[in-house]
Design an enzyme around this catalytic site. Structure first.
Site, PDB file in Angstrom:
ATOM      1  N   SER A   1     -13.338  -9.439   8.445  1.00  0.00           N
ATOM      2  CA  SER A   1     -13.130  -8.646   9.646  1.00  0.00           C
ATOM      3  C   SER A   1     -11.766  -7.958   9.629  1.00  0.00           C
ATOM      4  CB  SER A   1     -13.215  -9.536  10.893  1.00  0.00           C
ATOM      5  OG  SER A   1     -12.923  -8.801  12.054  1.00  0.00           O
TER       6      SER A   1
ATOM      7  N   ARG B   1      -0.166   3.214  -3.674  1.00  0.00           N
ATOM      8  CA  ARG B   1      -0.240   1.943  -4.417  1.00  0.00           C
ATOM      9  C   ARG B   1      -1.210   0.976  -3.734  1.00  0.00           C
ATOM     10  NH1 ARG B   1       0.684   4.349  -8.339  1.00  0.00           N
ATOM     11  NH2 ARG B   1       2.713   4.578  -9.226  1.00  0.00           N
TER      12      ARG B   1
ATOM     13  N   GLU C   1      -4.496   2.202  -4.616  1.00  0.00           N
ATOM     14  CA  GLU C   1      -4.734   1.832  -6.005  1.00  0.00           C
ATOM     15  C   GLU C   1      -5.134   0.357  -6.119  1.00  0.00           C
ATOM     16  OE1 GLU C   1      -2.433   2.411 -10.231  1.00  0.00           O
ATOM     17  OE2 GLU C   1      -1.220   1.785  -8.516  1.00  0.00           O
TER      18      GLU C   1
END
Length: 146
Positions: free
Chosen positions: A113, A87, A90
């Site tokens: 960063s 997830r 995703e």
């Protein structure tokens, strides 16, 4: 001992003593996310944190040196199979370009960063289902022209 040996020992002790990552982090005076990442071998421990971790968990003394070694940060490049990690993968796949556009519109041409960086994981109780709150806080690093 190598990094994998230390990580496996930490997991075994954590399970045996029924410890939480938060409890381990509190014991060594570091954040939960950073401590977990260091225990997984993705960050090197400063001397003091390594010593406290070894003492708190009862790890062999040689684990201190291993915890202080600079890691090579690498991971499997294939699509993750674990649902939680997938997830997050995703989220970056769906919103990565959007985040890049919004960050660069606000800050200019550069990156966030992952070195001068902190992350927190919080829980928000909600009657419709508890919510996961991830806070990623990284220094903006502008690209330079020369």
């Amino acid at each position: 001992m190598n990094r994998l040996d230390v990580t496996e020992a930490i997991f075994a002790i954590k399970k045996e003593k029924e410890l939480s990552w938060e409890g381990i982090a509190e014991a060594i005076g570091m954040s939960t996310v950073w401590t977990t990442s260091a225990c997984l071998g993705m960050n090197s421990c400063p001397s003091g944190a390594a010593t406290k971790l070894v003492e708190f968990l009862g790890l062999p003394e040689e684990a201190t040196r291993v915890l202080m070694e600079y890691p090579t940060k690498e991971w499997d490049k294939s699509v993750p199979q674990d649902p939680l990690i997938y997830r997050l993968y995703e989220v970056v796949g769906v919103y990565g370009d959007t985040l890049k556009e919004v960050i660069q519109e606000k800050f200019g041409d550069g990156i966030m960063s992952a070195i001068d960086f902190s992350m927190e994981v919080d829980k928000e109780e909600n009657p419709k289902g508890d919510r996961v709150i991830l806070t990623l806080n990284g220094k903006f690093l502008p690209y330079k022209a020369w």
